[in-house]
Enzyme design. Structure first.
Site, mmCIF file in Angstrom:
data_model
loop_
_atom_site.group_PDB
_atom_site.id
_atom_site.type_symbol
_atom_site.label_atom_id
_atom_site.label_comp_id
_atom_site.label_asym_id
_atom_site.label_seq_id
_atom_site.Cartn_x
_atom_site.Cartn_y
_atom_site.Cartn_z
ATOM 1 N N GLU A 139 2.144 -7.066 1.575
ATOM 2 C CA GLU A 139 1.521 -8.072 0.719
ATOM 3 C C GLU A 139 2.608 -9.017 0.208
ATOM 4 O O GLU A 139 3.803 -8.718 0.323
ATOM 5 C CB GLU A 139 0.785 -7.392 -0.442
ATOM 6 C CG GLU A 139 -0.347 -6.491 0.031
ATOM 7 C CD GLU A 139 -1.146 -5.877 -1.115
ATOM 8 O OE1 GLU A 139 -0.807 -6.141 -2.291
ATOM 9 O OE2 GLU A 139 -2.108 -5.145 -0.819
ATOM 10 N N GLY A 143 6.491 -5.868 0.029
ATOM 11 C CA GLY A 143 6.889 -5.729 1.420
ATOM 12 C C GLY A 143 7.518 -4.366 1.628
ATOM 13 O O GLY A 143 6.885 -3.423 2.082
ATOM 14 N N ILE A 169 1.060 -10.635 8.597
ATOM 15 C CA ILE A 169 0.201 -9.881 9.498
ATOM 16 C C ILE A 169 0.287 -10.465 10.903
ATOM 17 O O ILE A 169 -0.173 -11.579 11.159
ATOM 18 C CB ILE A 169 -1.261 -9.883 9.003
ATOM 19 C CG1 ILE A 169 -1.325 -9.406 7.550
ATOM 20 C CG2 ILE A 169 -2.122 -9.018 9.911
ATOM 21 C CD1 ILE A 169 -0.713 -8.050 7.298
ATOM 22 N N GLY A 351 28.226 -23.432 25.884
ATOM 23 C CA GLY A 351 27.316 -24.489 25.480
ATOM 24 C C GLY A 351 25.927 -24.309 26.028
ATOM 25 O O GLY A 351 24.930 -24.634 25.364
ATOM 26 N N GLU A 374 8.348 -3.721 10.461
ATOM 27 C CA GLU A 374 8.144 -2.259 10.428
ATOM 28 C C GLU A 374 9.154 -1.571 9.513
ATOM 29 O O GLU A 374 9.612 -0.457 9.786
ATOM 30 C CB GLU A 374 8.227 -1.655 11.840
ATOM 31 C CG GLU A 374 7.339 -2.326 12.861
ATOM 32 C CD GLU A 374 5.949 -1.738 12.936
ATOM 33 O OE1 GLU A 374 5.754 -0.618 12.472
ATOM 34 O OE2 GLU A 374 5.072 -2.420 13.474
#
Length: 394
Positions: A139, A143, A169, A351, A374
């Site tokens: 949320e 976290g 999500i 480069g 996760e």
């Protein structure tokens, strides 16, 4: 900055031989990757295109169901085999590999903690019916502190009414079903319950996808639950059991992230090998210079160590042994390793590595997120330490 034309890459470096039980399956996966995933990966990532039709085909072929029981439409494959498939998919396109891992995670709660009736009713469609899942734990304000979630579910007769916001999500807004953790009791982990929420539920809306530094093809969004009604028959496990269900799912999900990280790192090494053996400087291949040869050797060694670690953890899981500590170790090591290897791959290409004409810059941007999802790698260290010395003293 002026750059010469890039050299023509030689044939891909031969990959390791898979375990005997996974040989045929991995052959099919590599064929699908060669035909349908790799040719469009760079273009679709740059355009931010999610390959929804591809996921439907993966579902139809059983690749979204590998580690689940055959009686519910699963593939009955050991986790060791499933993770090797994830590694291949992650190497080809992380949006696909991580998407399969997230879908598998979203199915875990019902498969492991649902009733026989729930599994018989929902799992066949979730595993092989063309559906795509998402996992809703994090949320905006919780976290790493997952037990501090604020999304609430109150009971009204035979229904639960969910209100709150979920964040970060994967597949948010496009998933067909969501495994949602919501607070049904007091504060802390014992007040959390798990629910299976249909993607089209009334009152469920998604915010605009986040603008991310990598994985542009994988939508990540907040989900808003505004008095979303869910039947009690869609509650997974007992009231208050949700946090334990979520943590059990994350143990397995961390192995999926580890496998994807090894895949990204392997893809970066393959690209670096092709470039350094094909490009000549000072009259000889770049790979002939000892400093670069040693970099390549270190990259390959780290990849093999990561692969061995996630496979060892998977074998513990397949044997029914505790594997949470080893899953955290695998997630920690493999994702940190992928960050180092992709950084070195960019350096080896010089480069060219900093341009979007070569995929290593994309691999570097993708590797970063794997250290965060996760459970951040700081959380993994806390999990490992807790296994070693016990809970922190407060």
């Amino acid at each position: 900055m002026t750059l010469a034309q890039p050299p023509v890459a030689p044939a891909p470096v031969p990959r390791r031989m898979p375990a005997p039980e996974s040989h045929d399956l991995l052959g099919l996966v590599r064929d699908l990757i060669r035909r349908e995933i790799r040719p469009v990966a760079a273009e679709e990532e740059a355009a931010g295109t999610f390959p929804r039709e591809l996921f439907s085909r993966l579902s139809a072929t059983g690749l979204l169901a590998l580690p689940y029981p055959e009686r519910f439409g699963g593939g009955d494959q050991p986790y060791e085999v499933y993770l090797q498939v994830l590694e291949e998919l992650g190497a080809a396109r992380l949006t696909v590999g991580l998407g399969v891992s997230v879908h598998t995670l979203a199915c875990h709660a019902l498969a492991a903690f649902g009733t026989d009736e729930q599994r018989a009713w929902h799992l066949p469609q979730m595993l092989g019916g063309g559906l795509l899942g998402a996992y809703c734990l994090s949320e905006p304000q919780s976290g790493s502190d997952a037990a501090g979630l604020r999304t609430r579910a109150r009971r009204e007769g035979d229904e639960w009414v969910l209100s709150g916001t979920k964040a970060w999500i994967t597949h948010g807004g496009i998933a067909d079903f969501y495994t949602v953790l919501a607070r049904t009791g007091g504060e802390g982990p014992r007040g959390v319950t798990a629910f299976l929420v249909p993607g089209g539920a009334r009152g469920l809306t998604a915010a605009a996808p986040e603008r991310k530094m990598g994985m542009g093809g994988s939508p990540t969004a907040q989900l808003h639950f505004d008095e979303v009604r869910v039947a009690d028959a869609r509650r997974i496990g007992e009231e208050g059991q949700g946090f334990a269900i979520a943590m059990a799912a994350l143990d397995s999900g961390r192995l999926g992230i580890a496998a994807c990280a090894v895949g990204v790192a392997q893809a970066a090494l393959d690209e670096a090998l092709a470039f350094t053996t094909g490009r000549r400087q000072f009259g000889r291949p770049v790979a002939d210079f000892q400093g670069l040869r040693f970099m390549l050797a270190d990259m390959a060694t780290q990849i093999e160590a990561g692969r061995a670690l996630y496979l060892a953890a998977a074998r513990l899981r397949d044997a029914g042994e505790p594997f949470g500590q080893q899953a955290a170790m695998a997630k920690l090591f493999c994702t940190d390793m992928a960050m180092r290897v992709t950084t070195d791959a960019v350096q080896l290409l010089g480069g060219y590595g900093y341009t979007a004409d070569f995929p290593v810059e994309r691999y570097l941007r993708e590797a970063k997120v794997l250290q965060i999802v996760e459970g951040t790698n700081q959380i993994q260290r806390a999990v490992i330490a807790r296994h070693l010395v016990g809970p922190e003293q407060r």
